[in-house]
Design a protein around this motif. Structure first.
Motif, PDB file in Angstrom:
ATOM      1  N   LYS A 721     -27.419  23.847  68.354  1.00 47.46           N
ATOM      2  CA  LYS A 721     -26.513  24.992  68.432  1.00 47.46           C
ATOM      3  C   LYS A 721     -25.913  25.013  69.831  1.00 47.46           C
ATOM      4  O   LYS A 721     -26.645  25.083  70.828  1.00 47.46           O
ATOM      5  CB  LYS A 721     -27.269  26.283  68.153  1.00 47.46           C
ATOM      6  N   TYR A 792     -20.276  26.452  63.008  1.00 50.29           N
ATOM      7  CA  TYR A 792     -21.648  26.935  63.007  1.00 50.29           C
ATOM      8  C   TYR A 792     -21.845  27.946  61.888  1.00 50.29           C
ATOM      9  O   TYR A 792     -21.020  28.838  61.682  1.00 50.29           O
ATOM     10  CB  TYR A 792     -21.977  27.576  64.357  1.00 50.29           C
ATOM     11  N   PRO A 794     -24.210  30.824  60.820  1.00 55.73           N
ATOM     12  CA  PRO A 794     -25.281  31.659  61.403  1.00 55.73           C
ATOM     13  C   PRO A 794     -26.425  31.959  60.458  1.00 55.73           C
ATOM     14  O   PRO A 794     -27.533  32.237  60.902  1.00 55.73           O
ATOM     15  CB  PRO A 794     -24.545  32.942  61.803  1.00 55.73           C
ATOM     16  N   ASN A 795     -26.187  31.922  59.143  1.00 59.41           N
ATOM     17  CA  ASN A 795     -27.269  32.232  58.205  1.00 59.41           C
ATOM     18  C   ASN A 795     -28.009  30.999  57.711  1.00 59.41           C
ATOM     19  O   ASN A 795     -28.790  31.080  56.761  1.00 59.41           O
ATOM     20  CB  ASN A 795     -26.730  33.040  57.019  1.00 59.41           C
ATOM     21  N   GLY A 851     -21.680  34.054  58.263  1.00 56.70           N
ATOM     22  CA  GLY A 851     -22.170  35.389  58.573  1.00 56.70           C
ATOM     23  C   GLY A 851     -22.069  36.366  57.428  1.00 56.70           C
ATOM     24  O   GLY A 851     -22.815  37.345  57.365  1.00 56.70           O
TER      25      GLY A 851
END
Length: 1018
Positions: A721, A792, A794-795, A851
């Motif tokens: 990340k 990216y 996020p979840n 997200g």
């Protein structure tokens, strides 16, 4: 580019040859001269029909070279694959399973004047079916089933005067059935199964007087009645209208179909009684009306149906008794379950000489079973569960020696199990639970060689488990709890290598557990609570690698608790309470992830393992007077010795200090290693290739590649990340060079990726633009390392979220949205990319969530190679994919196409519906697909669905479950294309909104669960 120009030139020249009659004569030599110049295609020797067929070949994509024999070696095409001629004239074209793609060229094929049959079954013929199909005036047989045709059905099909057979099954036709279809002059078979037809069934179909087979099943028609005009089809032999969204009563006019053999109106919303006119159909062999809302009593006069062999009226609302005359019919299958029948079962049912399947479960039937049941009939399946039958079990059930299943759970049967069943070696499934049976179980019944399920629970059986159980080598489930069994559990039980569950609680077993019981390597549940067992636990329990539940509570077992129990990694239920265990609590128990731990009321002593000395485990250790630990109220004072506490404190400090030192050394080592790696990376020369406008450079990425930023790792490398200076977050996948195997275009190559292969795959990924495909920002490459920079998520991945501790966060609307998003991404890969892309590793861990829980398909093209050859089916040297997701035919043949992805996506759907992993120790040798199918059959749909989901979505969830089962069909031909999967998923959401607005309280036609052993999904 040159090859494309040559192919275009060839097609132009061929078109010139085909139309030479209309071409100015001076131009003909020029075209022939140019045609000779391009060399490889010299077809001037072919006759006119050969030229037409060759142009047909050029219009198609033929990835398997199935049409390689279509050349100019013969003057006619009669020796070509799929061609049948009469003399030298083409009469039949059969290209089934040729894996061809492209539009249907009616303008070419219809020029074959004597062509009577066209069969293109199971190809990828796409676009629409052209209106000029009507030019094939001599066509008798047209089969375009299992293709990708779209649009509306051409109304001009009815202009084919000689057409007798029309099969368009398994396409994507939408809109109405044209009213003109009622004007077919000679049509005998009309099959439009599994399309997207969304209007109503036109009454004009009743005008096709020659029709013998009408099959419109599984289309999303508007709610409508069965047209009474269908009763005019007096030559009809088969009428299949299952799952057509039909409502209202069954029209009386269907009784006019005197030649009808098969009537299937299942899976609709029909209501009202069965019309008496249906009893005047002497030829009827099969009657299927299950899963409707039909009601009333069965009509009298069913004795007239002398040809009837199968009747399935399940999942309706019928009332009244079973007519005696029905039981005198020579039925092969009688399914009347889940209705409202009451009254006794007539003794005449035993006189049905051809009866081999008797399923009456889930009703209110009462009385005795016929005494001679099975004496005159070769019974194979008997299921009378969930009724109110009483009396004894008929002795004659297995007189013909073919009985496979006998299920009689939840009745009031009494008496003993007949000895004759102990000699019935054909039995595979025996369930006598929840009755009033008593006496000793016949010794032969314990040892039947093919039985995999033996359930005797909740009766009053006595005696012991016979040593003959050694012969039950196929036994998987032994359920004998809540009886009066006694004696020692025989040593022979350890010979049952397939045993997965042994439930014998609430009996009077005594003695020690046999030493051989540790040989049960497949054992998942061992429940012997509330017996009189003694002795110690046998040595070798660490061999129970698949043990999920161990319940030995309320016995007299002593000795020490083996520390090796802590090595049983999947154990989550451990109850050894109310025994005589002594010694310390094993330190290894703190390694288990237990949902329930109960060691109370034993003779344990000493201290607790540190991770178990918590309030949450307080009730797990009560009743052990010698057990002292730090929880207030559980010590009896013997553990308050200050010296002991001081020694314990010193020991703890030493252990903590040692751990801190070791951790510091390890941390320093990895930091130093990362520092060296970072320096070597900085010294390398990087090449950046971007696929979108970037606001960052490679330096900003490279500076963040340290171990603190690692968020995942896999076989191909680590994932980092990276937070950029702009605040944007990206995911970076580092792929290290080195000697390893990679699958490239079906071949296994040793060593690093070749730069050209890597660049080609990255270029393919870089061109993909879809909201449900993870975005590849750029790639950075050097000689020994490659970086891929993605958006990216996020979840994280669906797999981690679904099967991790946060699985409860995913409610059904979120899961449904994820399924739709992922399906649209795969549909884009299969249908919108040129050439199509086969992912080859579709799984929940490769579906990432943003997200808002929007889904993106990820991890293809590098770890798993993108299919870029344009071939729909490719033979691989090794299997690529993940266990539990691999399609059966891929494992057998190593041939992969879009259908392989569809199977894997079906497994993902089953994960979303069940909440279970694709492979789980609980399943034994099965995977998720087999477990779902088996559980639906044995226990019902409620045991399949994820209990964390709100029950108000049950109907919608069951429809999505249906889609998952279609996608995981063992036969690739039965799996819908991804485009169709997307369509069906969208329809589920649309229909759910409609039904919420118009809730009428009727039984859903999409699922059934009787709350016990049974269940099926449409």
């Amino acid at each position: 580019m040159v090859q494309q120009l040559l192919l275009t030139a060839k097609r132009l020249c061929l078109a010139a040859l085909l139309h030479h009659q209309t071409m100015p004569p001076p131009l003909l030599p020029i075209f022939f001269f140019f045609f000779l110049l391009i060399g490889p295609l010299t077809i001037s020797g072919l006759n006119q029909e050969g030229l037409y067929l060759y142009q047909f070949k050029l219009s198609l994509d033929d990835p398997d070279s199935s049409l390689s024999s279509w050349n100019n070696r013969d003057p006619t095409p009669c020796n070509w694959a799929g061609i049948t001629c009469r003399t030298t004239t083409v009469t039949s074209l059969d290209l089934s399973n040729f894996n061809l793609a492209g539009p249907f060229p009616a303008s070419l094929l219809c020029r074959l004047q004597n062509l009577t049959s066209i069969t293109l079954f199971n190809n990828s013929i796409n676009q629409t079916l052209p209106l000029d199909i009507s030019l094939c005036s001599n066509l008798i047989h047209l089969d375009l089933s299992q293709n990708l045709l779209t649009g509306t059905l051409p109304h001009t099909l009815s202009l084919l005067p000689n057409l007798r057979y029309l099969d368009l099954t398994g396409n994507n036709f939408s809109g109405p059935i044209p009213p003109s279809f009622g004007t077919f002059q000679n049509l005998q078979v009309l099959s439009l199964v599994f399309n997207l037809l969304d209007h109503t069934i036109p009454p004009s179909l009743g005008n096709i007087s020659t029709l013998k087979v009408l099959n419109l099943s599984y289309n999303p028609f508007l709610p409508s009645h069965i047209p009474p005009e269908l009763g005019n089809l007096t030559n009809l032999e088969t009428l299949w209208l299952s799952s057509c969204n039909l409502v209202g009563p069954i029209p009386h006019s269907l009784g006019n179909l005197q030649k009808l053999l098969d009537l299937d109106l299942a899976l609709n919303n029909l209501y009202g009684p069965i019309p008496s006119s249906l009893t005047r159909m002497p030829s009827l062999v099969q009657l299927e009306l299950y899963n409707n809302s039909l009601s009333g009593e069965l009509p009298s006069g069913m004795a007239n149906l002398t040809s009837l062999r199968l009747i399935d009226l399940s999942m309706n609302r019928f009332t009244g008794p079973i007519p005696d005359e029905l039981c005198r019919l020579p039925l092969e299958s009688l399914n009347l379950y889940e209705n409202g029948f009451s009254g006794e079962l007539p003794a005449s049912i035993a006189d049905s000489l051809n009866l081999y399947e008797l399923r009456l479960f889930g009703n209110e039937l009462a009385g005795n079973l016929p005494e001679n049941l099975g004496k005159n009939a070769p019974l194979r399946w008997v299921d009378v569960s969930n009724n109110k039958f009483w009396g004894g079990i008929p002795v004659s059930l297995c007189d013909h020696g073919v009985l496979e299943e006998v299920l009689m759970i939840e009745n009031e049967f009494s008496g003993e199990i007949p000895v004759s069943l102990g000699a019935c070696r054909s039995l595979t499934r025996v369930r006598f639970g929840f009755n009033r049976l008593s006496g000793e179980v016949p010794a032969g019944l314990w040892g039947l060689p093919h039985v995999y399920l033996l359930e005797l629970a909740d009766n009053s059986f006595t005696g012991s488990i016979a040593k003959t159980i050694a012969g039950a080598r196929n036994l998987s489930l032994l359920i004998v709890s809540k009886n009066n069994f006694s004696g020692v559990i025989p040593d022979e039980i350890g010979w049952l290598e397939n045993l997965q569950e042994f439930s014998g609680g609430d009996n009077m077993f005594n003695g020690s557990l046999p030493e051989s019981i540790v040989n049960l390597g497949q054992l998942g549940t061992l429940d012997l609570h509330n017996n009189k067992l003694s002795g110690e636990l046998p040595k070798g329990v660490q061999s129970w690698k698949k043990l999920n539940e161990l319940n030995l509570a309320n016995n007299e077992i002593g000795g020490k608790i083996p520390d090796v129990i802590g090595s049983l990694s999947v154990l989550n239920f451990l109850d050894l309470s109310s025994n005589q265990f002594s010694g310390n609590v094993p330190l290894g128990l703190q390694n288990l992830k237990l949902n329930q731990l109960n060691l109370s009321y034993n003779r344990l002593s000493g201290g607790l393992p540190p991770l178990l000395a918590k309030d949450m485990y307080r009730d797990s250790f009560i009743g052990n007077p010698g057990l002292c630990e730090d929880l207030k109220g559980l010590c009896d004072g013997k553990g308050d010795d200050k010296n002991k506490h001081f020694v314990w404190l010193l020991r703890t400090i030493f252990i903590v200090a040692t751990l801190v030192f070791v951790f510091g050394v390890v941390w320093f080592y990895f930091k130093y290693k990362n520092f060296k790696n970072a320096r070597s990376i900085d010294k390398s020369r990087w090449t950046l290739m971007s696929f979108h406008k970037l606001g960052f450079g490679e330096d900003e990425i490279l500076n963040c590649l340290d171990e603190d930023n690692v968020i995942g790792s896999g076989s191909s490398g680590k994932v980092y990340k990276v937070v950029l200076s702009s605040g944007e977050v990206v995911a970076v996948k580092k792929i290290r060079g080195g000697v390893r195997k990679e699958i490239v275009s079906g071949d296994v190559e040793e060593g690093q990726f070749q730069d050209s292969a890597f660049d080609a795959e990255v270029e393919t990924l870089g061109k993909i633009r879809h909201k449900n495909i993870v975005k590849l920002w750029c790639c950075c490459t050097t000689r020994d390392c490659k970086l891929l920079v993605y958006e990216y998520m996020p979840n994280g991945s669906l797999g981690d979220l679904l099967h991790g501790s946060k699985g409860g966060l995913l409610d059904w609307p979120t899961r449904y949205k994820i399924a739709v998003d992922a399906a649209e991404g795969l549909s884009y890969l299969h249908h919108d990319c040129v050439p199509p892309i086969v992912h080859r590793d579709v799984k929940s861990n490769n579906i990432l969530l943003d997200g808002d829980f929007g889904a993106r398909v990820a991890d293809f093209g590098v770890a798993k190679v993108v299919e870029s050859t344009g071939k729909g089916t490719k033979s691989m040297s090794v299997i690529a994919g993940s266990c539990g997701y691999i399609a059966p035919e891929y494992a057998y043949t190593l041939r992969v196409n879009e259908k392989s992805d569809i199977y894997s996506f079906g497994v993902v759907i089953l994960e979303l519906v069940t909440g279970r992993r694709p492979i789980d120790p609980e399943f034994g040798e099965k995977d998720l697909v087999m477990w779902v199918c088996t559980t639906l059959d044995q226990k019902g749909v409620d045991h399949v669905l994820d209990s964390r989901l709100d029950s108000c979505f049950k109907e919608e969830i069951c429809k999505v479950l249906n889609i998952g089962l279609m996608c995981t069909s063992p036969l690739p031909i039965n799996r819908p294309a991804m485009r169709r999967v997307v369509k069906m998923l969208h329809e589920v959401g649309t229909e759910n909104q409609t039904k919420l607005a118009k809730k009428d309280g009727k039984l859903s036609p999409y699922y059934y669960d009787d709350g016990s052993d049974h269940g099926s999904v449409a």
